[in-house]
Scaffold this active site. Structure first.
Site, PDB file in Angstrom:
ATOM      1  N   SER A 123       0.830  -1.209   0.000  1.00  0.00           N
ATOM      2  CA  SER A 123       0.000   0.000   0.000  1.00  0.00           C
ATOM      3  C   SER A 123       0.865   1.260   0.000  1.00  0.00           C
ATOM      4  O   SER A 123       0.577   2.219  -0.714  1.00  0.00           O
ATOM      5  CB  SER A 123      -0.939   0.007   1.210  1.00  0.00           C
ATOM      6  OG  SER A 123      -0.212  -0.049   2.418  1.00  0.00           O
ATOM      7  N   ASP A 167       7.222   2.931   6.218  1.00  0.00           N
ATOM      8  CA  ASP A 167       6.934   2.240   4.958  1.00  0.00           C
ATOM      9  C   ASP A 167       7.059   3.158   3.743  1.00  0.00           C
ATOM     10  O   ASP A 167       7.805   2.844   2.812  1.00  0.00           O
ATOM     11  CB  ASP A 167       5.550   1.594   5.013  1.00  0.00           C
ATOM     12  CG  ASP A 167       5.460   0.503   6.072  1.00  0.00           C
ATOM     13  OD1 ASP A 167       6.500   0.179   6.678  1.00  0.00           O
ATOM     14  OD2 ASP A 167       4.363  -0.021   6.293  1.00  0.00           O
TER      15      ASP A 167
END
Length: 381
Positions: A123, A167
């Site tokens: 994502s 991330d």
């Protein structure tokens, strides 16, 4: 996948696209330290998300997902999240750009990826790839760090995922053959050489995800925050557990209630392990690095209590096998992958033995994912 995404774009939209790529990531060490403003040690990997994009001289944004074989259309001047939909990541980034004052018009876009398992941040890779592509398409020249922050906020607001900075940061700033020693307080990093020589990194996907994960995450986070409140009268400059030195653990244990201490201990010692791991890699001391991976797993399992029977089994069995320097659970916990540092000459035996032992114990077929440290988000020729 790059060629597939490009050819799909040309077939559907009959024009030549701009191509962008953003990688997934691994985290070598440093779990559950980010929300205490600690240190983490991620690296970008070769697998990732490709985006093909081009303007279409309208107010309509026409999207196609190669993975879902699905179309989605929204109006660039009027859109909102659609619960659980893959297009939320694209709309979320577009919304963040608009809120920052950047002007966007309609565009055509195709996405596709090859990130093989949960826990490798597909994502974040998608959000960073879209941000990189939009910045290039509209000649916005948005700095990487801004793209990272927009990607994070897009996940918060449009996908409903309260992800940390690690991330998208690793996806944007990755460097080939180097890990990122990332300070989650200052959001700055140092590149660290990650030369594993005769050894390779291998992920073992447990193929499980226990439902405990979300509620346990919130409880662990609350425990850390409560610990800081209790410790502040003694450690007056401490705003997070990151500010408590590991050599003060005995004093911390004396102050904290017994249910809270192990959680605080994990965060304090894990931040120190990240520091030591970065020094071990810099010095090419792979044995010490491997021992730190083991210590991290034990701390996550025994003190922070975010492991599970499957992850513990995979880690413990790995430690017994020849050629394995270290292994630990990677990610939030209660499922997902272990990360293993294994000699290349032992790789085949390792996979054979772990596969059969895991299948025998849990009747689950483990998946093996080789990973190489690669470069971060970029526009492709």
């Amino acid at each position: 996948m790059k060629n597939k995404v490009a050819s799909t774009f040309e077939r559907i939209f009959e024009s030549k696209p701009i191509l962008a790529f953003a990688p997934g990531r691994i985290n070598l060490i440093g779990e559950h330290t980010d929300y205490q403003e600690g240190l983490v040690f991620p690296a970008a990997i070769e697998q990732g998300i490709w985006v093909a994009i081009q303007k279409n001289n309208s107010i309509s944004c026409q999207l196609f997902s190669e993975d879902y074989q699905q179309e989605f259309v929204f109006d660039i001047n009027s859109f909102s999240p659609k619960k659980g939909h893959w297009a939320n990541y694209i709309m979320g980034v577009a919304s963040q750009f608009q809120q920052a004052g950047y002007v966007l018009t309609g565009f055509d876009l195709v996405i596709g990826g090859n990130i093989p398992a949960s826990g490798l941040s597909s994502s974040a890779a998608l959000s960073v790839a879209v941000g990189t592509a939009l910045s290039e398409l509209f000649n916005l020249k948005i700095p990487k760090k801004s793209i990272v922050l927009y990607a994070q906020k897009a996940e918060h607001l449009f996908a409903g995922v309260k992800c940390g900075i690690m991330d998208p940061y690793a996806s944007a700033f990755g460097v080939k053959d180097r890990a990122l020693l990332l300070d989650c307080r200052s959001t700055t990093h140092v590149d660290v050489k990650a030369d594993f020589g005769d050894y390779s990194l291998l992920l073992v996907n447990s193929k499980v995800k226990h439902s405990l994960a979300d509620s346990a995450y919130n409880k662990r986070r609350e425990a850390c925050e409560e610990s800081v409140r209790i410790l502040q009268p003694t450690f007056q400059k401490a705003t997070t557990l990151r500010d408590i030195p590991s050599n003060d653990l005995a004093q911390v244990q004396h102050i904290l209630p017994s249910p809270l201490f192990p959680k605080a201990k994990h965060v304090i010692t894990e931040i120190e392990r990240v520091r030591l791991a970065s020094k071990a890699l810099e010095a090419n001391d792979l044995n010490h690095f491997g021992e730190l991976l083991k210590a991290s797993h034990k701390s996550l399992s025994d003190d922070f209590e975010v492991s599970c029977a499957e992850l513990d089994f995979l880690a413990n069995e790995s430690w017994k096998l020849p050629g394995v320097l270290g292994s630990r659970m990677m990610g939030g916990g209660f499922g997902g992958c272990t990360i293993n540092l294994i000699s290349r000459s032992s790789m085949e035996q390792f996979q054979s033995e772990i596969y059969s032992k895991y299948k025998s114990q849990f009747d689950i077929e483990a998946e093996f994912i080789p990973v190489n440290i690669s470069e971060g988000a970029r526009i492709l020729e």
